[in-house]
Design a protein around this motif. Structure first.
Motif, PDB file in Angstrom:
ATOM      1  N   ASP A 173       0.981  -1.144   0.278  1.00 52.24           N
ATOM      2  CA  ASP A 173       0.147  -0.029  -0.268  1.00 52.24           C
ATOM      3  C   ASP A 173       0.816   1.199  -0.047  1.00 52.24           C
ATOM      4  O   ASP A 173       0.728   2.197   0.972  1.00 52.24           O
ATOM      5  N   ASN A 225      -0.222   5.161   0.406  1.00 53.41           N
ATOM      6  CA  ASN A 225      -1.291   5.179   1.670  1.00 53.41           C
ATOM      7  C   ASN A 225      -0.682   6.691   2.393  1.00 53.41           C
ATOM      8  O   ASN A 225       0.569   6.465   2.409  1.00 53.41           O
ATOM      9  N   LYS A 256       1.150   2.424   7.236  1.00 55.88           N
ATOM     10  CA  LYS A 256       0.651   1.500   6.365  1.00 55.88           C
ATOM     11  C   LYS A 256       1.121   1.145   4.964  1.00 55.88           C
ATOM     12  O   LYS A 256       0.566   0.323   4.491  1.00 55.88           O
ATOM     13  N   ARG A 311       2.043  -2.487   4.488  1.00 55.65           N
ATOM     14  CA  ARG A 311       0.988  -3.536   4.685  1.00 55.65           C
ATOM     15  C   ARG A 311       0.631  -3.832   3.176  1.00 55.65           C
ATOM     16  O   ARG A 311       0.843  -3.152   2.127  1.00 55.65           O
ATOM     17  N   SER A 363      -6.502  -5.931   2.985  1.00 55.13           N
ATOM     18  CA  SER A 363      -6.627  -4.600   3.541  1.00 55.13           C
ATOM     19  C   SER A 363      -8.015  -4.132   3.586  1.00 55.13           C
ATOM     20  O   SER A 363      -8.946  -4.644   2.748  1.00 55.13           O
TER      21      SER A 363
END
Length: 143
Positions: free
Chosen positions: A67, A70, A75, A78, A83
């Protein structure tokens, strides 16, 4: 006799419509491009959705897509698959779910969102500010 037939047909049609909506938005949905599938669940009194499947889950190096866009730096490491992208929706009347947000991992942006259930189709309207200033796409239920 004709009125009785019409009455019975109306009841059967109404039962069919209610049967289609009995699950509400809970379940698995595919976006129009076929790139992703989202599972919507009820969490407490609200509804949320997780991106559980991606057509191309890995990047050019064969690693799970992260990600990266983001706005929350914590985050960015991740994986996109798995998600939560929908959150905070409340059921209203006539298959409408409001008050939630949708996260777009391609842009890293979060939008206000309204969802409208139409049988096995789910209209997703993401917007900034007013619902008039947004875009709608239709997701299809998958089994």
């Amino acid at each position: 006799m004709k009125n009785l037939t019409l009455f019975v047909a109306s009841i059967l049609l109404a039962c069919n419509i209610f049967a289609q909506d009995s699950k509400g938005i809970i379940g698995k949905w595919q976006n129009p491009s076929g790139e992703g599938r989202i599972e919507i669940k009820k969490v407490g009194e609200k509804y949320a959705g997780t991106l559980y499947w991606l057509k191309e889950p890995n990047d050019e190096n064969g690693q799970p897509k992260k990600d990266k866009k983001n706005p929350d730096a914590s985050k960015r490491t991740r994986t996109i698959q798995g998600s939560q992208i929908l959150e905070g929706f409340t059921a209203k009347d006539n298959g409408v779910y409001e008050g939630g947000t949708i996260y777009d991992p391609k842009s890293g942006k979060t939008y206000s969102c309204k969802m409208t259930l139409k049988g096995d189709k789910l209209d997703i309207r993401g917007f900034v500010g007013l619902s008039l200033l947004g875009r709608t796409e239709t997701w299809t239920r998958v089994e």
